[in-house]
Design a protein around this motif. Structure first.
Motif, PDB file in Angstrom:
ATOM      1  N   ASP A  90      18.154 -15.970 -24.194  1.00 40.09           N
ATOM      2  CA  ASP A  90      16.806 -16.319 -24.327  1.00 40.09           C
ATOM      3  C   ASP A  90      16.249 -16.462 -22.882  1.00 40.09           C
ATOM      4  O   ASP A  90      15.146 -17.207 -22.736  1.00 40.09           O
ATOM      5  CB  ASP A  90      16.695 -17.628 -25.058  1.00 40.09           C
ATOM      6  N   LYS A  91      16.686 -15.822 -22.069  1.00 43.04           N
ATOM      7  CA  LYS A  91      16.178 -15.906 -20.530  1.00 43.04           C
ATOM      8  C   LYS A  91      16.126 -14.617 -19.859  1.00 43.04           C
ATOM      9  O   LYS A  91      16.740 -13.772 -20.289  1.00 43.04           O
ATOM     10  CB  LYS A  91      17.029 -16.711 -19.642  1.00 43.04           C
ATOM     11  N   ALA A  92      14.904 -14.434 -19.069  1.00 39.51           N
ATOM     12  CA  ALA A  92      14.877 -13.168 -18.558  1.00 39.51           C
ATOM     13  C   ALA A  92      14.268 -13.299 -16.978  1.00 39.51           C
ATOM     14  O   ALA A  92      13.564 -14.121 -16.837  1.00 39.51           O
ATOM     15  CB  ALA A  92      13.978 -12.161 -19.585  1.00 39.51           C
ATOM     16  N   VAL A  93      14.435 -12.064 -16.205  1.00 42.41           N
ATOM     17  CA  VAL A  93      13.875 -12.176 -14.902  1.00 42.41           C
ATOM     18  C   VAL A  93      13.081 -10.703 -14.954  1.00 42.41           C
ATOM     19  O   VAL A  93      13.517  -9.873 -15.369  1.00 42.41           O
ATOM     20  CB  VAL A  93      14.915 -12.095 -13.680  1.00 42.41           C
ATOM     21  N   VAL A  94      11.638 -11.101 -14.573  1.00 38.64           N
ATOM     22  CA  VAL A  94      10.754  -9.825 -14.524  1.00 38.64           C
ATOM     23  C   VAL A  94      10.468  -9.518 -13.216  1.00 38.64           C
ATOM     24  O   VAL A  94      10.135 -10.625 -12.316  1.00 38.64           O
ATOM     25  CB  VAL A  94       9.861  -9.886 -15.295  1.00 38.64           C
ATOM     26  N   ARG A  95      10.674  -8.376 -12.496  1.00 33.39           N
ATOM     27  CA  ARG A  95      10.200  -7.968 -11.155  1.00 33.39           C
ATOM     28  C   ARG A  95       8.836  -7.280 -11.093  1.00 33.39           C
ATOM     29  O   ARG A  95       8.799  -6.278 -11.802  1.00 33.39           O
ATOM     30  CB  ARG A  95      11.092  -7.294 -10.500  1.00 33.39           C
ATOM     31  N   ILE A  96       7.839  -7.757 -10.581  1.00 31.38           N
ATOM     32  CA  ILE A  96       6.500  -7.295 -10.489  1.00 31.38           C
ATOM     33  C   ILE A  96       5.974  -6.904  -9.171  1.00 31.38           C
ATOM     34  O   ILE A  96       6.176  -7.746  -8.332  1.00 31.38           O
ATOM     35  CB  ILE A  96       5.582  -8.256 -11.338  1.00 31.38           C
ATOM     36  N   SER A  97       5.290  -5.674  -9.066  1.00 29.22           N
ATOM     37  CA  SER A  97       4.658  -5.599  -7.712  1.00 29.22           C
ATOM     38  C   SER A  97       3.241  -5.574  -7.844  1.00 29.22           C
ATOM     39  O   SER A  97       2.720  -5.228  -9.091  1.00 29.22           O
ATOM     40  CB  SER A  97       5.072  -4.185  -6.999  1.00 29.22           C
ATOM     41  N   PHE A  98       2.306  -6.302  -7.137  1.00 31.16           N
ATOM     42  CA  PHE A  98       0.809  -6.461  -7.315  1.00 31.16           C
ATOM     43  C   PHE A  98      -0.029  -6.224  -6.255  1.00 31.16           C
ATOM     44  O   PHE A  98       0.589  -6.494  -4.804  1.00 31.16           O
ATOM     45  CB  PHE A  98       0.660  -7.787  -8.186  1.00 31.16           C
ATOM     46  N   GLU A  99      -1.290  -6.033  -6.325  1.00 30.29           N
ATOM     47  CA  GLU A  99      -2.299  -5.973  -5.341  1.00 30.29           C
ATOM     48  C   GLU A  99      -3.183  -6.973  -5.531  1.00 30.29           C
ATOM     49  O   GLU A  99      -3.592  -7.404  -6.428  1.00 30.29           O
ATOM     50  CB  GLU A  99      -3.099  -4.707  -5.437  1.00 30.29           C
ATOM     51  N   TYR A 100      -3.460  -7.381  -4.355  1.00 31.82           N
ATOM     52  CA  TYR A 100      -4.509  -8.682  -4.400  1.00 31.82           C
ATOM     53  C   TYR A 100      -5.143  -8.842  -3.290  1.00 31.82           C
ATOM     54  O   TYR A 100      -4.945  -8.359  -1.994  1.00 31.82           O
ATOM     55  CB  TYR A 100      -3.709 -10.084  -4.713  1.00 31.82           C
ATOM     56  N   ARG A 101      -6.414  -9.641  -2.939  1.00 28.96           N
ATOM     57  CA  ARG A 101      -7.042  -9.924  -1.937  1.00 28.96           C
ATOM     58  C   ARG A 101      -7.443 -11.452  -2.371  1.00 28.96           C
ATOM     59  O   ARG A 101      -7.541 -11.865  -3.411  1.00 28.96           O
ATOM     60  CB  ARG A 101      -8.139  -8.926  -1.559  1.00 28.96           C
ATOM     61  N   PRO A 102      -7.651 -12.214  -1.237  1.00 27.66           N
ATOM     62  CA  PRO A 102      -8.271 -13.524  -1.206  1.00 27.66           C
ATOM     63  C   PRO A 102      -9.374 -13.620  -1.842  1.00 27.66           C
ATOM     64  O   PRO A 102     -10.263 -12.696  -1.740  1.00 27.66           O
ATOM     65  CB  PRO A 102      -8.188 -14.048   0.202  1.00 27.66           C
ATOM     66  N   ASP A 103      -9.492 -14.522  -2.739  1.00 31.28           N
ATOM     67  CA  ASP A 103     -10.792 -14.848  -3.485  1.00 31.28           C
ATOM     68  C   ASP A 103     -11.855 -15.497  -2.509  1.00 31.28           C
ATOM     69  O   ASP A 103     -12.094 -16.872  -2.505  1.00 31.28           O
ATOM     70  CB  ASP A 103     -10.821 -15.374  -4.802  1.00 31.28           C
ATOM     71  N   ASP A 104     -12.539 -14.831  -1.425  1.00 31.25           N
ATOM     72  CA  ASP A 104     -13.069 -15.521  -0.375  1.00 31.25           C
ATOM     73  C   ASP A 104     -14.140 -14.453   0.119  1.00 31.25           C
ATOM     74  O   ASP A 104     -13.927 -13.279   0.413  1.00 31.25           O
ATOM     75  CB  ASP A 104     -12.239 -15.750   0.654  1.00 31.25           C
ATOM     76  N   PRO A 105     -15.535 -14.597  -0.136  1.00 30.05           N
ATOM     77  CA  PRO A 105     -16.370 -13.617   0.178  1.00 30.05           C
ATOM     78  C   PRO A 105     -16.428 -13.212   1.539  1.00 30.05           C
ATOM     79  O   PRO A 105     -16.755 -12.015   1.864  1.00 30.05           O
ATOM     80  CB  PRO A 105     -17.851 -14.384  -0.103  1.00 30.05           C
ATOM     81  N   THR A 106     -16.030 -14.210   2.361  1.00 27.64           N
ATOM     82  CA  THR A 106     -15.849 -13.704   3.951  1.00 27.64           C
ATOM     83  C   THR A 106     -14.806 -12.624   4.185  1.00 27.64           C
ATOM     84  O   THR A 106     -14.859 -12.084   5.243  1.00 27.64           O
ATOM     85  CB  THR A 106     -15.569 -14.791   4.849  1.00 27.64           C
ATOM     86  N   VAL A 107     -13.863 -12.297   3.225  1.00 28.91           N
ATOM     87  CA  VAL A 107     -12.849 -11.187   3.552  1.00 28.91           C
ATOM     88  C   VAL A 107     -13.146 -10.068   2.378  1.00 28.91           C
ATOM     89  O   VAL A 107     -12.037  -9.486   2.000  1.00 28.91           O
ATOM     90  CB  VAL A 107     -11.423 -11.720   3.642  1.00 28.91           C
ATOM     91  N   SER A 108     -14.152 -10.010   1.805  1.00 29.07           N
ATOM     92  CA  SER A 108     -14.211  -9.161   0.542  1.00 29.07           C
ATOM     93  C   SER A 108     -14.250  -7.629   0.923  1.00 29.07           C
ATOM     94  O   SER A 108     -13.745  -7.015   0.098  1.00 29.07           O
ATOM     95  CB  SER A 108     -15.579  -9.387  -0.174  1.00 29.07           C
ATOM     96  N   LYS A 109     -14.309  -7.264   2.077  1.00 32.19           N
ATOM     97  CA  LYS A 109     -14.120  -5.978   2.563  1.00 32.19           C
ATOM     98  C   LYS A 109     -12.790  -5.704   3.026  1.00 32.19           C
ATOM     99  O   LYS A 109     -12.480  -4.360   3.302  1.00 32.19           O
ATOM    100  CB  LYS A 109     -15.155  -5.841   3.831  1.00 32.19           C
TER     101      LYS A 109
END
Length: 109
Positions: free
Chosen positions: A61-80
């Motif tokens: 009843d236990k599992a480990v999941v490996r995920i790769s992801f893309e993100y950027r800070p939720d901050d308008p000053t670094v939106s570009k």
């Protein structure tokens, strides 16, 4: 694997800022301690833009999941800013035949 489908559902919800669905995918014991309203006040510091479930390993009843992801800070000053890539491991547990994200709750002092 069922746990990979549940993890994929959770990451898609994150990308859509659907934190109600993310909350529903957290383990029941966490949801007993943290109300939905309290959960929804904790805003994510990042915008999640994409993900890939790399692998999952389940034992009982236990599992480990490996995920790769893309993100950027939720901050308008670094939106570009170009998205950043990272990877994480998540622990999932099976409760009543369904997989849920295991959430570590910090001990109150």
């Amino acid at each position: 694997k069922a746990v990979m489908k549940r993890a994929d559902k959770m990451w898609k919800a994150r990308e859509q800022n659907d934190y109600r669905t993310v909350y529903d995918l957290c383990e029941p014991s966490f949801r007993k301690q943290v109300s939905l309203d309290e959960w929804l006040t904790k805003r994510s510091q990042n915008l999640y833009l994409g993900h890939e479930i790399l692998w999952a390993e389940a034992k009982g009843d236990k599992a480990v999941v490996r995920i790769s992801f893309e993100y950027r800070p939720d901050d308008p000053t670094v939106s570009k800013m170009d998205p950043m890539r990272d990877a994480t491991m998540q622990n999932w547990i099976k409760v009543d035949g369904q997989w849920y994200l295991h959430v570590n709750i910090p001990e109150s002092e």
